[in-house]
Design a protein around this motif. Structure first.
Motif, PDB file in Angstrom:
ATOM      1  N   ALA A  51       0.846  -1.186   0.043  1.00 31.68           N
ATOM      2  CA  ALA A  51      -0.002   0.142   0.016  1.00 31.68           C
ATOM      3  C   ALA A  51       0.846   1.308   0.002  1.00 31.68           C
ATOM      4  O   ALA A  51       0.381   2.451  -0.398  1.00 31.68           O
ATOM      5  CB  ALA A  51      -0.876  -0.083   1.224  1.00 31.68           C
ATOM      6  N   TRP A  52       2.270   1.078   0.534  1.00 24.84           N
ATOM      7  CA  TRP A  52       3.070   2.295   0.556  1.00 24.84           C
ATOM      8  C   TRP A  52       4.275   2.322  -0.349  1.00 24.84           C
ATOM      9  O   TRP A  52       5.076   3.261  -0.186  1.00 24.84           O
ATOM     10  CB  TRP A  52       3.455   2.520   2.056  1.00 24.84           C
ATOM     11  CG  TRP A  52       2.295   2.257   2.980  1.00 24.84           C
ATOM     12  CD1 TRP A  52       1.086   3.155   2.776  1.00 24.84           C
ATOM     13  CD2 TRP A  52       2.125   1.609   4.173  1.00 24.84           C
ATOM     14  NE1 TRP A  52      -0.004   2.949   4.022  1.00 24.84           N
ATOM     15  CE2 TRP A  52       0.865   2.142   4.706  1.00 24.84           C
ATOM     16  CE3 TRP A  52       2.908   0.698   4.938  1.00 24.84           C
ATOM     17  CZ2 TRP A  52       0.330   1.248   6.039  1.00 24.84           C
ATOM     18  CZ3 TRP A  52       2.466   0.187   6.083  1.00 24.84           C
ATOM     19  CH2 TRP A  52       1.070   0.514   6.691  1.00 24.84           C
ATOM     20  N   MET A  53       4.286   1.249  -1.175  1.00 22.89           N
ATOM     21  CA  MET A  53       5.570   1.175  -2.071  1.00 22.89           C
ATOM     22  C   MET A  53       5.207   0.687  -3.253  1.00 22.89           C
ATOM     23  O   MET A  53       4.225   0.137  -3.522  1.00 22.89           O
ATOM     24  CB  MET A  53       6.679   0.379  -1.307  1.00 22.89           C
ATOM     25  CG  MET A  53       6.297  -1.074  -1.222  1.00 22.89           C
ATOM     26  SD  MET A  53       7.550  -2.376  -0.363  1.00 22.89           S
ATOM     27  CE  MET A  53       8.589  -2.365  -1.993  1.00 22.89           C
ATOM     28  N   ALA A  54       6.152   1.171  -4.233  1.00 15.01           N
ATOM     29  CA  ALA A  54       6.070   0.757  -5.769  1.00 15.01           C
ATOM     30  C   ALA A  54       7.042  -0.474  -6.044  1.00 15.01           C
ATOM     31  O   ALA A  54       8.095  -0.533  -5.535  1.00 15.01           O
ATOM     32  CB  ALA A  54       6.278   1.782  -6.835  1.00 15.01           C
ATOM     33  N   ALA A  66       3.557  -5.444  10.984  1.00 12.99           N
ATOM     34  CA  ALA A  66       3.957  -6.912  11.514  1.00 12.99           C
ATOM     35  C   ALA A  66       5.411  -7.160  11.477  1.00 12.99           C
ATOM     36  O   ALA A  66       5.821  -8.055  11.830  1.00 12.99           O
ATOM     37  CB  ALA A  66       3.154  -7.711  11.180  1.00 12.99           C
ATOM     38  N   ASP A  67       6.127  -6.417  10.630  1.00 12.63           N
ATOM     39  CA  ASP A  67       7.665  -6.671  10.471  1.00 12.63           C
ATOM     40  C   ASP A  67       8.437  -5.377  10.329  1.00 12.63           C
ATOM     41  O   ASP A  67       7.870  -4.402  10.053  1.00 12.63           O
ATOM     42  CB  ASP A  67       7.820  -7.674   9.322  1.00 12.63           C
ATOM     43  CG  ASP A  67       7.093  -7.312   8.010  1.00 12.63           C
ATOM     44  OD1 ASP A  67       7.632  -6.056   7.477  1.00 12.63           O
ATOM     45  OD2 ASP A  67       5.948  -7.777   7.653  1.00 12.63           O
ATOM     46  N   GLY A  68       9.492  -5.671  10.499  1.00 10.64           N
ATOM     47  CA  GLY A  68      10.781  -4.307  10.212  1.00 10.64           C
ATOM     48  C   GLY A  68      10.565  -3.714   8.866  1.00 10.64           C
ATOM     49  O   GLY A  68      10.659  -2.302   8.673  1.00 10.64           O
ATOM     50  N   ARG A  69      10.436  -4.504   7.976  1.00  9.49           N
ATOM     51  CA  ARG A  69      10.303  -3.883   6.531  1.00  9.49           C
ATOM     52  C   ARG A  69       9.161  -2.910   6.407  1.00  9.49           C
ATOM     53  O   ARG A  69       9.147  -1.922   5.783  1.00  9.49           O
ATOM     54  CB  ARG A  69      10.270  -5.004   5.359  1.00  9.49           C
ATOM     55  CG  ARG A  69      10.467  -4.158   3.864  1.00  9.49           C
ATOM     56  CD  ARG A  69      10.685  -5.440   2.977  1.00  9.49           C
ATOM     57  NE  ARG A  69      10.704  -6.650   3.230  1.00  9.49           N
ATOM     58  CZ  ARG A  69      10.588  -7.779   2.439  1.00  9.49           C
ATOM     59  NH1 ARG A  69      10.349  -7.429   1.111  1.00  9.49           N
ATOM     60  NH2 ARG A  69      10.478  -8.930   2.792  1.00  9.49           N
ATOM     61  N   SER A 100       7.130   4.617   7.998  1.00 13.39           N
ATOM     62  CA  SER A 100       7.804   5.681   8.638  1.00 13.39           C
ATOM     63  C   SER A 100       8.411   6.586   7.293  1.00 13.39           C
ATOM     64  O   SER A 100       8.524   7.649   7.814  1.00 13.39           O
ATOM     65  CB  SER A 100       8.940   5.127   9.243  1.00 13.39           C
ATOM     66  OG  SER A 100      10.112   4.570   8.590  1.00 13.39           O
ATOM     67  N   ARG A 101       8.537   5.956   6.274  1.00 11.04           N
ATOM     68  CA  ARG A 101       9.284   6.988   5.104  1.00 11.04           C
ATOM     69  C   ARG A 101       8.242   7.719   4.107  1.00 11.04           C
ATOM     70  O   ARG A 101       8.676   8.155   3.270  1.00 11.04           O
ATOM     71  CB  ARG A 101      10.081   6.130   4.500  1.00 11.04           C
ATOM     72  CG  ARG A 101      11.230   5.533   5.307  1.00 11.04           C
ATOM     73  CD  ARG A 101      12.368   4.947   4.394  1.00 11.04           C
ATOM     74  NE  ARG A 101      13.121   5.811   3.609  1.00 11.04           N
ATOM     75  CZ  ARG A 101      14.009   5.448   2.640  1.00 11.04           C
ATOM     76  NH1 ARG A 101      14.203   4.449   2.463  1.00 11.04           N
ATOM     77  NH2 ARG A 101      14.511   6.521   1.771  1.00 11.04           N
ATOM     78  N   LEU A 102       6.756   7.450   4.713  1.00  9.08           N
ATOM     79  CA  LEU A 102       5.878   8.063   3.750  1.00  9.08           C
ATOM     80  C   LEU A 102       5.900   9.460   3.477  1.00  9.08           C
ATOM     81  O   LEU A 102       5.594   9.956   2.384  1.00  9.08           O
ATOM     82  CB  LEU A 102       4.480   7.908   4.195  1.00  9.08           C
ATOM     83  CG  LEU A 102       4.042   6.575   4.110  1.00  9.08           C
ATOM     84  CD1 LEU A 102       2.603   6.024   4.783  1.00  9.08           C
ATOM     85  CD2 LEU A 102       3.581   5.759   2.728  1.00  9.08           C
ATOM     86  N   GLY A 103       6.544  10.245   4.399  1.00 10.37           N
ATOM     87  CA  GLY A 103       6.638  11.573   4.093  1.00 10.37           C
ATOM     88  C   GLY A 103       7.856  11.978   3.310  1.00 10.37           C
ATOM     89  O   GLY A 103       7.898  13.339   3.151  1.00 10.37           O
TER      90      GLY A 103
END
Length: 271
Positions: A133-136, A211-214, A220-223
């Motif tokens: 949902a947050w990466m390509a 649920a995991d570190g990745r 956390s980097r969405l901004g």
């Protein structure tokens, strides 16, 4: 939310994370679990587990399930599909299937079960999302678009169902060792571990479980500027600048005399 003695319904419950949810819910003392699947005969037999025929892409099927399981107090929207379609040249039918299942399927379930949850004291909804949902990524952008839509849906229904005291929790994770990811080389989480983390978060009242570190890192980097998230794309753009078409509003592009003819976007994307 203390889930002991609650009544849960899990979609996509016959395998993968869904089956792990069913097993973990029973272990934690849930009174009854409706294990929903398109083929209920594929649901493993287990005490306290009621197989339920359900296709989340079919309105009539969802309506029947809601009538049969109107004592549900915890809805786990786990059913999903990935076709690995690309947005630019993948089959449109595959892209629509992912959106129909991952977004509209979840929406159908929420709309059908929200009245029962409210009547039964509020209860909870747990929506299974994805780091996508947050990466390509090269082969999963259609899936990612459907999960991004499901994330927005989850945030929206959390707001809308607050008045009936329904807790809405999102679960997001990266690759999990399930049939969906079979044949894909990647670090994969154990589905049992994912189910435990999700239910730990639900019981603690968390609105979102990473649920995991990745997954936590990407959230956390969405901004951040996309140039930092995808430096390989920035390098490509910098190496292949495009001329500005005649008649372009240079001020809108951030171009000023004496600074060359490269649009601001190209400057920003240089490494």
């Amino acid at each position: 939310m203390d889930i002991r003695n609650e009544i849960a319904l899990v979609t996509g419950a016959n395998r993968g994370i869904g089956h792990s949810f069913v097993t973990e819910l029973r272990r934690r003392g849930v009174k009854k679990v409706y294990a929903a699947a398109r083929r209920p005969d594929t649901v493993p037999e287990m005490p306290g587990v009621v197989p339920l025929k359900l296709d989340v892409t079919d309105d009539a099927s969802v309506t029947r399930a809601a009538a049969m399981a109107d004592d549900t107090t915890l809805l786990v929207n786990n059913a999903g599909v990935s076709t690995f379609a690309r947005l630019t040249d993948g089959a449109e039918e595959d892209i629509r299937l992912e959106m129909e299942t991952n977004f509209f399927g979840t929406l159908r379930m929420v709309r059908a079960f929200a009245p029962a949850l409210g009547a039964n004291g509020g209860g909870a909804v747990l929506n299974v999302l994805s780091v996508m949902a947050w990466m390509a990524y090269e082969h999963s952008n259609s899936y990612g678009a459907s999960k991004a839509a499901a994330w927005a849906l989850t945030n929206g229904i959390r707001y809308e169902l607050a008045g009936q005291s329904t807790q809405v929790t999102a679960l997001a994770m990266a690759s999990v060792d399930t049939d969906m990811m079979a044949g894909i080389e990647d670090d994969k989480s154990d589905p049992d571990v994912i189910a435990r983390a999700a239910l730990d978060g639900l019981e603690a009242g968390s609105l979102e479980v990473l649920a995991d570190g990745r997954t936590a890192q990407w959230k956390s980097r969405l901004g951040e500027d996309p140039a930092l998230l995808y430096p390989q794309l920035s390098a490509h753009v910098a190496a292949n600048p495009k001329p500005i078409p005649p008649g372009t509003d240079l001020d809108a592009l951030g171009h000023h005399p004496g600074r060359g003819t490269t649009p601001r976007a190209h400057l920003r994307n240089r490494p």
